[in-house]
Write a protein that holds these residues in place. Structure first.
Motif, mmCIF file in Angstrom:
data_model
loop_
_atom_site.group_PDB
_atom_site.id
_atom_site.type_symbol
_atom_site.label_atom_id
_atom_site.label_comp_id
_atom_site.label_asym_id
_atom_site.label_seq_id
_atom_site.Cartn_x
_atom_site.Cartn_y
_atom_site.Cartn_z
ATOM 1 N N UNK A 164 27.997 -6.258 6.233
ATOM 2 C CA UNK A 164 29.427 -6.547 6.119
ATOM 3 C C UNK A 164 30.053 -5.389 5.364
ATOM 4 N N UNK A 165 31.088 -4.772 5.928
ATOM 5 C CA UNK A 165 31.771 -3.678 5.241
ATOM 6 C C UNK A 165 32.686 -4.236 4.164
ATOM 7 N N UNK A 166 32.687 -3.595 3.010
ATOM 8 C CA UNK A 166 33.593 -3.987 1.934
ATOM 9 C C UNK A 166 34.369 -2.778 1.445
ATOM 10 N N UNK A 167 35.683 -2.848 1.522
ATOM 11 C CA UNK A 167 36.535 -1.746 1.074
ATOM 12 C C UNK A 167 37.092 -2.101 -0.297
ATOM 13 N N UNK A 168 36.652 -1.356 -1.302
ATOM 14 C CA UNK A 168 37.065 -1.638 -2.672
ATOM 15 C C UNK A 168 38.352 -0.882 -3.014
ATOM 16 N N UNK A 169 38.933 -1.231 -4.182
ATOM 17 C CA UNK A 169 40.178 -0.641 -4.675
ATOM 18 C C UNK A 169 41.324 -0.850 -3.672
ATOM 19 N N UNK A 170 41.304 -2.024 -3.046
ATOM 20 C CA UNK A 170 42.343 -2.364 -2.079
ATOM 21 C C UNK A 170 43.609 -2.777 -2.827
ATOM 22 N N UNK A 171 44.745 -2.509 -2.227
ATOM 23 C CA UNK A 171 46.027 -2.852 -2.842
ATOM 24 C C UNK A 171 46.628 -4.044 -2.100
ATOM 25 N N UNK A 172 46.569 -5.230 -2.730
ATOM 26 C CA UNK A 172 47.119 -6.438 -2.117
ATOM 27 C C UNK A 172 48.620 -6.569 -2.327
ATOM 28 N N UNK A 173 49.214 -5.722 -3.137
ATOM 29 C CA UNK A 173 50.604 -5.909 -3.554
ATOM 30 C C UNK A 173 51.580 -5.716 -2.395
ATOM 31 N N UNK A 174 52.805 -6.139 -2.642
ATOM 32 C CA UNK A 174 53.864 -5.946 -1.642
ATOM 33 C C UNK A 174 54.055 -4.460 -1.363
ATOM 34 N N UNK A 175 53.996 -3.651 -2.401
ATOM 35 C CA UNK A 175 54.130 -2.200 -2.237
ATOM 36 C C UNK A 175 53.036 -1.666 -1.311
ATOM 37 N N UNK A 176 51.781 -2.070 -1.563
ATOM 38 C CA UNK A 176 50.677 -1.621 -0.727
ATOM 39 C C UNK A 176 50.845 -2.050 0.717
ATOM 40 N N UNK A 229 28.539 3.950 13.909
ATOM 41 C CA UNK A 229 27.843 3.966 15.200
ATOM 42 C C UNK A 229 27.352 5.368 15.535
ATOM 43 N N UNK A 230 28.175 6.362 15.239
ATOM 44 C CA UNK A 230 27.787 7.744 15.510
ATOM 45 C C UNK A 230 26.639 8.183 14.605
ATOM 46 N N UNK A 231 26.687 7.777 13.334
ATOM 47 C CA UNK A 231 25.703 8.242 12.359
ATOM 48 C C UNK A 231 24.362 7.533 12.494
ATOM 49 N N UNK A 232 24.411 6.225 12.762
ATOM 50 C CA UNK A 232 23.195 5.418 12.700
ATOM 51 C C UNK A 232 22.677 5.053 14.087
ATOM 52 N N UNK A 233 23.565 4.992 15.076
ATOM 53 C CA UNK A 233 23.124 4.782 16.444
ATOM 54 C C UNK A 233 23.062 3.352 16.914
ATOM 55 N N UNK A 234 23.626 2.404 16.150
ATOM 56 C CA UNK A 234 23.633 1.016 16.608
ATOM 57 C C UNK A 234 24.831 0.792 17.535
ATOM 58 N N UNK A 235 24.887 -0.377 18.167
ATOM 59 C CA UNK A 235 25.889 -0.579 19.215
ATOM 60 C C UNK A 235 26.878 -1.684 18.958
ATOM 61 N N UNK A 236 27.139 -2.044 17.708
ATOM 62 C CA UNK A 236 28.073 -3.135 17.433
ATOM 63 C C UNK A 236 28.955 -2.761 16.241
ATOM 64 N N UNK A 237 30.078 -3.455 16.129
ATOM 65 C CA UNK A 237 30.966 -3.278 14.981
ATOM 66 C C UNK A 237 30.620 -4.283 13.900
ATOM 67 N N UNK A 238 30.764 -3.864 12.648
ATOM 68 C CA UNK A 238 30.563 -4.747 11.504
ATOM 69 C C UNK A 238 31.898 -5.328 11.061
ATOM 70 N N UNK A 239 31.896 -6.570 10.648
ATOM 71 C CA UNK A 239 33.092 -7.160 10.068
ATOM 72 C C UNK A 239 33.396 -6.493 8.732
ATOM 73 N N UNK A 240 34.586 -6.763 8.193
ATOM 74 C CA UNK A 240 34.992 -6.090 6.951
ATOM 75 C C UNK A 240 35.800 -7.018 6.060
ATOM 76 N N UNK A 241 35.706 -6.756 4.751
ATOM 77 C CA UNK A 241 36.542 -7.424 3.754
ATOM 78 C C UNK A 241 37.183 -6.348 2.887
ATOM 79 N N UNK A 242 38.297 -6.721 2.247
ATOM 80 C CA UNK A 242 39.081 -5.783 1.450
ATOM 81 C C UNK A 242 39.248 -6.376 0.057
ATOM 82 N N UNK A 243 38.781 -5.621 -0.941
ATOM 83 C CA UNK A 243 38.593 -6.181 -2.279
ATOM 84 C C UNK A 243 39.335 -5.390 -3.355
#
Length: 246
Positions: A133-145, A169-183
């Motif tokens: 599962x991809x996790x993107x840290x330092x996400x901005x939840x604010x109205x400005x963001x 996919x290019x780097x590792x060679x697998x054939x599917x997308x991973x889900x993601x969360x924003x934190x």
């Protein structure tokens, strides 16, 4: 609290470069401050850390695993990789969700992340990548963001998710997308008074909290809704792969 492999609860294992917020993310997930954190270039986690704790301090019992940071400022990546593999085999045993963290402000799959994933795949097999599962840290939840993203001044959730998945996919060679969360782990790190200072508007403060809660719910679902992935060694990984393709 520690656990034996045979009795381990659903497990979230964080991966990522040094300083991306692995310890802070696990602290958010478990409502604690027991996982080590670092805000500099040096890796705080020299040895993997495993803890069994209630989810967010009050929910079901899960296990959090903080593996060593890659892209280490002191050049210890090869040592960290060996310890990472040893820990996954001998202490962890099974993982339900590998949470791969990237800094949302500079999200890219660099050489260190690529090398780490290729090494883990070579040891444990391709099935590991289906538990990422991809996790993107330092996400901005604010109205400005949100406005900056809507008007094209900052990358949107969709753009980050698609861009990183294409790189993976290019780097590792697998054939599917991973889900993601924003934190945004400041929602856990900061006191109520500090959050009031950051978000003076009560409605915005509530909306930010709701977005953070929803992100953690997604991580919990990833850890509890999937079968465990065995990290005991390549033989179990091959057997699991064969079973999944039948």
């Amino acid at each position: 609290m520690t656990s034996s492999i045979g009795s381990s609860p659903p497990t979230v294992c964080v991966l990522g470069a040094t300083g991306v917020g692995k310890g802070a993310t696990l602290n958010s997930c478990f409502g604690t401050d027991r996982f080590g954190t670092s805000f500099g270039a040096a890796s705080h986690t020299i040895r993997p850390q495993l803890l069994e704790l209630p989810w967010r301090g009050r929910g079901p019992l899960l296990r959090g695993v903080d593996l060593c940071g890659f892209s280490d400022s002191e050049g210890r990546d090869s040592d960290f990789l060996g310890e990472m593999v040893r820990c996954l085999k001998e202490e962890v045993g099974q993982v339900h969700c590998f949470l791969l963290l990237l800094n949302s402000q500079e999200a890219r799959v660099g050489r260190h992340i690529k090398d780490m994933l290729l090494a883990l795949r070579s040891v444990f097999g391709d099935g590991l990548l289906r538990h990422v599962l991809l996790g993107f840290t330092r996400w901005d939840y604010s109205r400005r963001g949100r406005l900056l993203r809507e008007r094209g001044y900052a990358a949107s959730e969709e753009a980050l998710r698609a861009g990183v998945n294409a790189e993976l996919r290019k780097a590792v060679g697998h054939g599917h997308d991973c889900d993601a969360v924003f934190l945004d782990n400041t929602q856990h790190m900061c006191s109520p008074s500090e959050l009031e200072e950051m978000y003076p508007c009560a409605d915005e403060r509530a909306a930010v909290k709701a977005a953070f809660d929803a992100a953690l719910d997604t991580v919990l679902a990833a850890a509890t809704a999937s079968l465990p992935f065995s990290t005991r060694g390549i033989e179990p990984a091959v057997a699991q792969r064969d079973a999944e393709t039948r």
